[in-house]
Design a protein around this motif. Sequence first.
Motif, PDB file in Angstrom:
ATOM      1  N   ARG A  52       0.831  -1.212   0.000  1.00 18.53           N
ATOM      2  CA  ARG A  52       0.000   0.000   0.000  1.00 18.53           C
ATOM      3  C   ARG A  52       0.861   1.257   0.000  1.00 18.53           C
ATOM      4  O   ARG A  52       0.579   2.219  -0.736  1.00 18.53           O
ATOM      5  CB  ARG A  52      -0.923  -0.007   1.219  1.00 18.53           C
ATOM      6  CG  ARG A  52      -1.805   1.232   1.364  1.00 18.53           C
ATOM      7  CD  ARG A  52      -2.738   1.052   2.553  1.00 18.53           C
ATOM      8  NE  ARG A  52      -3.634   2.194   2.733  1.00 18.53           N
ATOM      9  CZ  ARG A  52      -3.399   3.225   3.532  1.00 18.53           C
ATOM     10  NH1 ARG A  52      -2.245   3.262   4.223  1.00 18.53           N
ATOM     11  NH2 ARG A  52      -4.259   4.212   3.642  1.00 18.53           N
ATOM     12  N   ARG A  88       2.293   1.812  -3.432  1.00 18.90           N
ATOM     13  CA  ARG A  88       1.276   2.304  -4.369  1.00 18.90           C
ATOM     14  C   ARG A  88       0.934   3.765  -4.102  1.00 18.90           C
ATOM     15  O   ARG A  88       0.619   4.507  -5.044  1.00 18.90           O
ATOM     16  CB  ARG A  88       0.023   1.438  -4.266  1.00 18.90           C
ATOM     17  CG  ARG A  88       0.201   0.046  -4.868  1.00 18.90           C
ATOM     18  CD  ARG A  88      -1.024  -0.811  -4.662  1.00 18.90           C
ATOM     19  NE  ARG A  88      -0.907  -2.093  -5.353  1.00 18.90           N
ATOM     20  CZ  ARG A  88      -1.743  -3.104  -5.198  1.00 18.90           C
ATOM     21  NH1 ARG A  88      -2.783  -2.986  -4.370  1.00 18.90           N
ATOM     22  NH2 ARG A  88      -1.571  -4.223  -5.855  1.00 18.90           N
ATOM     23  N   ARG A  89       1.010   4.167  -2.862  1.00 17.91           N
ATOM     24  CA  ARG A  89       0.726   5.561  -2.492  1.00 17.91           C
ATOM     25  C   ARG A  89       1.954   6.457  -2.630  1.00 17.91           C
ATOM     26  O   ARG A  89       1.884   7.643  -2.332  1.00 17.91           O
ATOM     27  CB  ARG A  89       0.203   5.617  -1.050  1.00 17.91           C
ATOM     28  CG  ARG A  89      -1.164   4.979  -0.880  1.00 17.91           C
ATOM     29  CD  ARG A  89      -1.482   4.740   0.598  1.00 17.91           C
ATOM     30  NE  ARG A  89      -1.502   5.972   1.367  1.00 17.91           N
ATOM     31  CZ  ARG A  89      -2.595   6.702   1.589  1.00 17.91           C
ATOM     32  NH1 ARG A  89      -3.756   6.308   1.094  1.00 17.91           N
ATOM     33  NH2 ARG A  89      -2.538   7.806   2.303  1.00 17.91           N
ATOM     34  N   ASP A 119       4.483   6.551  -0.800  1.00 17.12           N
ATOM     35  CA  ASP A 119       4.947   6.973   0.519  1.00 17.12           C
ATOM     36  C   ASP A 119       6.240   6.207   0.793  1.00 17.12           C
ATOM     37  O   ASP A 119       6.247   5.158   1.436  1.00 17.12           O
ATOM     38  CB  ASP A 119       3.884   6.659   1.582  1.00 17.12           C
ATOM     39  CG  ASP A 119       4.233   7.233   2.950  1.00 17.12           C
ATOM     40  OD1 ASP A 119       5.429   7.520   3.188  1.00 17.12           O
ATOM     41  OD2 ASP A 119       3.322   7.369   3.790  1.00 17.12           O
TER      42      ASP A 119
END
Length: 231
Positions: A168, A171-172, A174
């Motif tokens: 996640r 994908r972000r 970050d």
Amino acid sequence: MEQSGTAALLQGAVQDLSSDVASALRGGGHAPVTGGPEDGITVAAVRVLGADLLLPHLLARTSPPPDTLEAFRLTVKTFPPRADAAPTVVWSHWAMRRTLRRFEQNDGLTPAAGEGAEPDAAWLDGATWQYLTHQLAVLAPLAVPGADSAVARAARGRPVDVARGFVRAVRRRDWQQAAGAGRWLTLLDGVPDTLGLDSGLDFVELMGGSDPRVALQVAAARAMRRSGALV
């Protein structure tokens, strides 16, 4: 304007220290950290890095330069957590105290006697996988081979959730969170083979490695995989 200038100086100091630590973890030089009570920027920058400042010495089982250890000691003394501090702040300070005791008592080779009771970790009980990953990334300095803690036990109990959090974060975009989560994953059993952690860390470094704090976490993950040492 003065506050803005101080913030910029602190950011630069954190980046410089992070670059030094990342270089040392890759096998390069690790410049001594110098700073006294009058050097608030250095002390504050060491506080941001936390226990990671001494990670290269912990993994290599070497003694840090006296100036570096003194700066670390001064930071622990100068920045105790407040009574209302967030759990991550309390745990970060605890990790620094534990690391300092190891070098003061045992040259960093074995857990020091009298480390003191761990802080409360109940805030992680039942945490969503997204929140758990975020908190673990903030507490990446606790991800050290052989160094047990309630936070480490929470991570060990949920390797699939941490892997989901890593994906996640990527994908972000970050990259700091992804790098911190990836560091934890190098220590966990039960990580799905389909994750492709090594390739994932390569991608995080490629995309976010210009940030020295991302580079530090990726270098830490790789150094821990290479060493396999119990510290």
